[in-house]
Design an enzyme around this catalytic site. Structure first.
Site, PDB file in Angstrom:
ATOM      1  N   SER A 118      -6.010  10.584  10.356  1.00 33.65           N
ATOM      2  CA  SER A 118      -5.979  10.971  11.767  1.00 33.65           C
ATOM      3  C   SER A 118      -4.606  10.806  12.414  1.00 33.65           C
ATOM      4  CB  SER A 118      -7.015  10.172  12.559  1.00 33.65           C
ATOM      5  OG  SER A 118      -6.632   8.819  12.662  1.00 33.65           O
ATOM      6  N   LYS A 171      -4.536   4.651  16.800  1.00 35.75           N
ATOM      7  CA  LYS A 171      -4.240   5.901  17.504  1.00 35.75           C
ATOM      8  C   LYS A 171      -3.012   5.673  18.387  1.00 35.75           C
ATOM      9  CE  LYS A 171      -8.283   7.576  16.067  1.00 35.75           C
ATOM     10  NZ  LYS A 171      -8.378   8.594  15.005  1.00 35.75           N
TER      11      LYS A 171
END
Length: 247
Positions: A43, A103
């Protein structure tokens, strides 16, 4: 004979003491200073790759119950708190499942975030986004074709690359999110392959942050384990050793 037995007994006791002290020291370092972390998914490509091993700075944001092993509910909020900065690559626990994620901080408390045709808007203003070329490297993109790369620059000047796997991905167009106070909006750099605040993660409370990603100290490709030393000659990514985990 008695003296020999006593000497062996003392040596064994000293060994146990040294091991115990080393374990306590390692626990203190892991809890208060730096925690090792491995990248579990794609990701954050192209910034971070599966097989990257990095250190997370626990000092950056202070400490909450999530900073401790097993997250015991010993105290609310954070102590010696430091606020995550826009653009930080941060490690945190999912607000519901407690699964650990990594993230990038895109939105701050009180702001409005929306994505339109792959463009991120903060409080109605588009952030700078420029197509810089393509990457045709399956180790970086996980794709067997060239992938578009965009360079994003946030309002505070933090700049980084993102992947655009598809021009019509579900996360390319979202509703407008209003970030509650004390929460942050997180997105993966691999925009079309990231479960983040646009999807099932939602906004992340400050209490759930574990730390700021710091340095990639080891990296190995091909899904290999660092313990598989016989694969090192072919799979080690030497160029990523001791590189920044931020961009």
């Amino acid at each position: 004979m008695a003296d020999t037995t006593e000497t062996k007994h003392n040596s064994f006791g000293e060994l146990i003491s040294v091991i115990f002290q080393a374990l306590i020291l390692a626990l203190i370092i892991r809890t208060l200073l730096f925690q090792p972390f491995s990248i579990p998914s794609g990701s954050m490509r192209p910034t971070l790759l599966e097989g990257d091993y990095l250190f997370v700075s626990k000092l950056s944001y202070g400490y909450s119950r999530h900073s401790l092993p097993f997250s015991p509910n010993l105290f609310p909020g954070r102590v010696w708190s430091g606020d995550p900065a826009r653009g930080d690559v941060a490690v945190f626990k999912h607000p519901v499942t407690n699964i650990v994620f990594i993230k990038r901080v895109i939105g701050l408390p009180g702001e409005r975030i929306q994505v339109r045709d792959g463009q991120v808007f903060i409080n109605g203003e588009a952030i700078q986004r420029e197509l810089t070329g393509q990457i045709d490297n399956v180790d970086i993109t996980e794709e067997t074709r060239p992938v578009d790369v965009y360079r994003e620059t946030l309002p505070n000047g933090v700049s980084y690359n993102t992947l655009d796997l598809s021009p019509r991905a579900p996360g390319d167009n979202t509703r407008e999110f209003t970030i509650p106070e004390g929460h942050y909006f997180m997105m993966g750099d691999n925009r079309d392959n990231s479960n983040d605040s646009r999807m099932g993660v939602g906004t992340v409370p400050l209490e759930n942050f574990l730390g700021r990603a710091n340095i990639v100290f080891f990296s190995i490709a091909g899904g290999a384990s660092p313990l598989e030393v016989w694969r090192w000659p072919a799979e080690l990514r030497i160029g990523r050793f001791f590189s920044s985990a931020q961009r």
